[in-house]
Design a protein around this motif. Structure first.
Motif, PDB file in Angstrom:
ATOM      1  N   ARG A 131      87.149  89.554  63.886  1.00 50.18           N
ATOM      2  CA  ARG A 131      88.514  89.095  64.174  1.00 50.18           C
ATOM      3  C   ARG A 131      89.521  89.777  63.251  1.00 50.18           C
ATOM      4  O   ARG A 131      90.585  90.210  63.697  1.00 50.18           O
ATOM      5  CB  ARG A 131      88.603  87.578  64.011  1.00 50.18           C
ATOM      6  N   LEU A 132      89.185  89.920  61.964  1.00 52.25           N
ATOM      7  CA  LEU A 132      90.094  90.573  61.016  1.00 52.25           C
ATOM      8  C   LEU A 132      90.203  92.060  61.289  1.00 52.25           C
ATOM      9  O   LEU A 132      91.306  92.621  61.339  1.00 52.25           O
ATOM     10  CB  LEU A 132      89.600  90.332  59.586  1.00 52.25           C
ATOM     11  N   PHE A 133      89.082  92.727  61.499  1.00 56.87           N
ATOM     12  CA  PHE A 133      89.087  94.180  61.633  1.00 56.87           C
ATOM     13  C   PHE A 133      89.653  94.632  62.975  1.00 56.87           C
ATOM     14  O   PHE A 133      90.156  95.759  63.086  1.00 56.87           O
ATOM     15  CB  PHE A 133      87.666  94.729  61.438  1.00 56.87           C
ATOM     16  N   ARG A 134      89.584  93.780  63.998  1.00 52.94           N
ATOM     17  CA  ARG A 134      90.151  94.146  65.295  1.00 52.94           C
ATOM     18  C   ARG A 134      91.668  94.297  65.210  1.00 52.94           C
ATOM     19  O   ARG A 134      92.271  95.016  66.004  1.00 52.94           O
ATOM     20  CB  ARG A 134      89.790  93.092  66.343  1.00 52.94           C
ATOM     21  N   ARG A 135      92.298  93.627  64.265  1.00 54.37           N
ATOM     22  CA  ARG A 135      93.747  93.783  64.076  1.00 54.37           C
ATOM     23  C   ARG A 135      94.104  95.197  63.642  1.00 54.37           C
ATOM     24  O   ARG A 135      95.241  95.634  63.804  1.00 54.37           O
ATOM     25  CB  ARG A 135      94.252  92.771  63.054  1.00 54.37           C
ATOM     26  N   PHE A 136      93.140  95.900  63.049  1.00 55.49           N
ATOM     27  CA  PHE A 136      93.363  97.289  62.616  1.00 55.49           C
ATOM     28  C   PHE A 136      92.704  98.288  63.549  1.00 55.49           C
ATOM     29  O   PHE A 136      92.614  99.475  63.231  1.00 55.49           O
ATOM     30  CB  PHE A 136      92.814  97.480  61.196  1.00 55.49           C
ATOM     31  N   GLY A 137      92.210  97.799  64.692  1.00 57.41           N
ATOM     32  CA  GLY A 137      91.587  98.689  65.661  1.00 57.41           C
ATOM     33  C   GLY A 137      90.168  99.076  65.324  1.00 57.41           C
ATOM     34  O   GLY A 137      89.645 100.043  65.876  1.00 57.41           O
ATOM     35  N   LEU A 138      89.532  98.349  64.415  1.00 53.77           N
ATOM     36  CA  LEU A 138      88.168  98.660  64.005  1.00 53.77           C
ATOM     37  C   LEU A 138      87.215  97.568  64.468  1.00 53.77           C
ATOM     38  O   LEU A 138      87.629  96.473  64.830  1.00 53.77           O
ATOM     39  CB  LEU A 138      88.086  98.803  62.480  1.00 53.77           C
ATOM     40  N   SER A 139      85.944  97.893  64.409  1.00 59.18           N
ATOM     41  CA  SER A 139      84.906  96.920  64.740  1.00 59.18           C
ATOM     42  C   SER A 139      84.531  96.122  63.501  1.00 59.18           C
ATOM     43  O   SER A 139      84.723  96.577  62.372  1.00 59.18           O
ATOM     44  CB  SER A 139      83.670  97.652  65.287  1.00 59.18           C
ATOM     45  N   GLY A 140      83.989  94.942  63.714  1.00 59.62           N
ATOM     46  CA  GLY A 140      83.513  94.149  62.587  1.00 59.62           C
ATOM     47  C   GLY A 140      82.413  94.855  61.820  1.00 59.62           C
ATOM     48  O   GLY A 140      82.235  94.649  60.619  1.00 59.62           O
ATOM     49  N   LYS A 141      81.667  95.722  62.517  1.00 55.44           N
ATOM     50  CA  LYS A 141      80.613  96.479  61.859  1.00 55.44           C
ATOM     51  C   LYS A 141      81.156  97.548  60.915  1.00 55.44           C
ATOM     52  O   LYS A 141      80.392  98.139  60.141  1.00 55.44           O
ATOM     53  CB  LYS A 141      79.699  97.128  62.904  1.00 55.44           C
ATOM     54  N   SER A 142      82.462  97.818  60.990  1.00 54.16           N
ATOM     55  CA  SER A 142      83.063  98.807  60.090  1.00 54.16           C
ATOM     56  C   SER A 142      83.094  98.310  58.651  1.00 54.16           C
ATOM     57  O   SER A 142      83.278  99.104  57.724  1.00 54.16           O
ATOM     58  CB  SER A 142      84.497  99.124  60.538  1.00 54.16           C
ATOM     59  N   PHE A 143      82.913  97.015  58.474  1.00 52.60           N
ATOM     60  CA  PHE A 143      82.995  96.442  57.135  1.00 52.60           C
ATOM     61  C   PHE A 143      81.896  96.988  56.223  1.00 52.60           C
ATOM     62  O   PHE A 143      82.139  97.261  55.044  1.00 52.60           O
ATOM     63  CB  PHE A 143      82.901  94.916  57.221  1.00 52.60           C
ATOM     64  N   ILE A 144      80.695  97.164  56.758  1.00 53.68           N
ATOM     65  CA  ILE A 144      79.575  97.647  55.952  1.00 53.68           C
ATOM     66  C   ILE A 144      79.821  99.079  55.457  1.00 53.68           C
ATOM     67  O   ILE A 144      79.702  99.345  54.248  1.00 53.68           O
ATOM     68  CB  ILE A 144      78.255  97.569  56.735  1.00 53.68           C
ATOM     69  N   PRO A 145      80.166 100.052  56.321  1.00 54.12           N
ATOM     70  CA  PRO A 145      80.453 101.405  55.814  1.00 54.12           C
ATOM     71  C   PRO A 145      81.584 101.433  54.788  1.00 54.12           C
ATOM     72  O   PRO A 145      81.499 102.153  53.792  1.00 54.12           O
ATOM     73  CB  PRO A 145      80.836 102.175  57.086  1.00 54.12           C
ATOM     74  N   GLU A 164      77.799 101.038  67.728  1.00 52.12           N
ATOM     75  CA  GLU A 164      77.424 101.572  69.042  1.00 52.12           C
ATOM     76  C   GLU A 164      78.571 102.297  69.722  1.00 52.12           C
ATOM     77  O   GLU A 164      78.390 103.372  70.291  1.00 52.12           O
ATOM     78  CB  GLU A 164      76.915 100.445  69.952  1.00 52.12           C
ATOM     79  N   GLN A 165      79.783 101.723  69.694  1.00 48.06           N
ATOM     80  CA  GLN A 165      80.910 102.313  70.410  1.00 48.06           C
ATOM     81  C   GLN A 165      81.368 103.603  69.728  1.00 48.06           C
ATOM     82  O   GLN A 165      81.594 103.627  68.512  1.00 48.06           O
ATOM     83  CB  GLN A 165      82.085 101.333  70.486  1.00 48.06           C
ATOM     84  N   ASP A 166      81.505 104.666  70.512  1.00 51.83           N
ATOM     85  CA  ASP A 166      81.863 105.980  69.962  1.00 51.83           C
ATOM     86  C   ASP A 166      83.237 105.949  69.303  1.00 51.83           C
ATOM     87  O   ASP A 166      83.425 106.515  68.213  1.00 51.83           O
ATOM     88  CB  ASP A 166      81.830 107.034  71.078  1.00 51.83           C
ATOM     89  N   ARG A 167      84.207 105.273  69.922  1.00 51.51           N
ATOM     90  CA  ARG A 167      85.564 105.211  69.376  1.00 51.51           C
ATOM     91  C   ARG A 167      85.573 104.482  68.035  1.00 51.51           C
ATOM     92  O   ARG A 167      86.164 104.969  67.055  1.00 51.51           O
ATOM     93  CB  ARG A 167      86.498 104.505  70.352  1.00 51.51           C
ATOM     94  N   ASP A 168      84.924 103.335  67.966  1.00 53.56           N
ATOM     95  CA  ASP A 168      84.870 102.568  66.721  1.00 53.56           C
ATOM     96  C   ASP A 168      84.152 103.346  65.627  1.00 53.56           C
ATOM     97  O   ASP A 168      84.540 103.295  64.456  1.00 53.56           O
ATOM     98  CB  ASP A 168      84.178 101.228  66.948  1.00 53.56           C
ATOM     99  N   ARG A 169      83.103 104.064  66.004  1.00 53.21           N
ATOM    100  CA  ARG A 169      82.348 104.837  65.021  1.00 53.21           C
ATOM    101  C   ARG A 169      83.190 105.967  64.442  1.00 53.21           C
ATOM    102  O   ARG A 169      83.209 106.191  63.221  1.00 53.21           O
ATOM    103  CB  ARG A 169      81.068 105.393  65.658  1.00 53.21           C
ATOM    104  N   LYS A 170      83.930 106.678  65.284  1.00 54.76           N
ATOM    105  CA  LYS A 170      84.767 107.778  64.801  1.00 54.76           C
ATOM    106  C   LYS A 170      85.914 107.265  63.930  1.00 54.76           C
ATOM    107  O   LYS A 170      86.258 107.877  62.908  1.00 54.76           O
ATOM    108  CB  LYS A 170      85.309 108.576  65.982  1.00 54.76           C
ATOM    109  N   LEU A 171      86.536 106.154  64.336  1.00 55.20           N
ATOM    110  CA  LEU A 171      87.606 105.574  63.519  1.00 55.20           C
ATOM    111  C   LEU A 171      87.084 105.124  62.161  1.00 55.20           C
ATOM    112  O   LEU A 171      87.750 105.287  61.135  1.00 55.20           O
ATOM    113  CB  LEU A 171      88.239 104.397  64.257  1.00 55.20           C
ATOM    114  N   THR A 172      85.892 104.572  62.157  1.00 57.64           N
ATOM    115  CA  THR A 172      85.290 104.135  60.891  1.00 57.64           C
ATOM    116  C   THR A 172      85.017 105.321  59.982  1.00 57.64           C
ATOM    117  O   THR A 172      85.267 105.268  58.771  1.00 57.64           O
ATOM    118  CB  THR A 172      83.982 103.375  61.163  1.00 57.64           C
ATOM    119  N   ILE A 173      84.505 106.408  60.547  1.00 52.56           N
ATOM    120  CA  ILE A 173      84.230 107.608  59.754  1.00 52.56           C
ATOM    121  C   ILE A 173      85.510 108.149  59.132  1.00 52.56           C
ATOM    122  O   ILE A 173      85.547 108.520  57.950  1.00 52.56           O
ATOM    123  CB  ILE A 173      83.553 108.684  60.634  1.00 52.56           C
ATOM    124  N   MET A 174      86.590 108.181  59.922  1.00 52.72           N
ATOM    125  CA  MET A 174      87.861 108.724  59.414  1.00 52.72           C
ATOM    126  C   MET A 174      88.466 107.841  58.329  1.00 52.72           C
ATOM    127  O   MET A 174      89.015 108.337  57.342  1.00 52.72           O
ATOM    128  CB  MET A 174      88.840 108.912  60.573  1.00 52.72           C
TER     129      MET A 174
END
Length: 213
Positions: A131-145, A164-174
């Protein structure tokens, strides 16, 4: 419509675990405790820090004694010149050793994270933070990286493979690359000291802005 409330005896083990790890008040303390344990085992400085022991062995023994001594013996036998010998020893061998020194810590870290993934705990953490990370366009799984990147950006970026989602994964990497890690701190201190007259505000601002960005 009649709703039957689940009793304690009817709850499965998974349900009982969910009551603790997804609890409004206990979820984050439990997560911090688990991640502290993982960091301690993978990158800490205690007697149970397997990753650090492996890294110390690779740096001090494998690339500190065995391989340099073996390469030096080989180069001497072949009659290689001093300049070329120095290039091979100080450039290639030392460079490869500096990179491979991180491998034991990364292996231990990903092994422990894979256990959390397989037992379903990572999905529960993602549910809590989503819920928190979706406000920034990220997945909740982005918290671990992002959390892992505070120790080192490389395993932090590699930890994004669980998304899993390609968009969320690329945003997390950046975005993970902006998190100040141990390697960035000396650079921040260097610029603050050499360019801005040892200003503590510049160093603090660079740290905070990196996370905010």
């Amino acid at each position: 419509m009649l709703h039957e409330k689940a009793t304690a005896s009817s709850l499965t083990l998974s349900d009982k675990i969910d009551r603790v790890v997804t609890n409004r008040w206990l979820a984050l303390p439990v997560f911090v405790l688990i991640m502290w344990g993982i960091y301690t085992i993978a990158m800490g400085g205690t007697v149970v820090s397997i990753g650090t022991m492996g890294t110390d062995w690779v740096n001090d023994v494998l690339f500190g004694e065995w391989i340099p001594n073996g390469v030096e013996t080989l180069l001497t036998t072949l009659g290689v010149g001093e300049v070329l010998s120095s290039l091979i020893q100080d450039g290639i061998v030392a460079g490869v050793g500096a990179v491979l020194g991180f491998v034991p810590q990364i292996l231990v870290l990903f092994f422990l994270l894979s256990i959390l993934e397989d037992c379903g705990y990572m999905s529960r953490v993602a549910f809590i933070m989503d819920r928190l990370f979706r406000r920034f366009g990220l997945s909740g799984k982005s918290f671990i990286p992002l959390l892992v990147a505070t120790g080192c950006g490389v395993p932090g970026i590699m930890a994004s493979r669980t998304i899993e989602q390609d968009r969320d994964r690329k945003l997390t990497i950046m975005t993970t690359g902006f998190i100040p890690c141990g390697a960035k701190m000396p650079i921040i201190g260097l610029f603050a000291g050499a360019v801005f007259g040892q200003s503590p505000w510049v160093a603090t601002s660079a740290f905070v802005i990196g996370i905010a960005a």
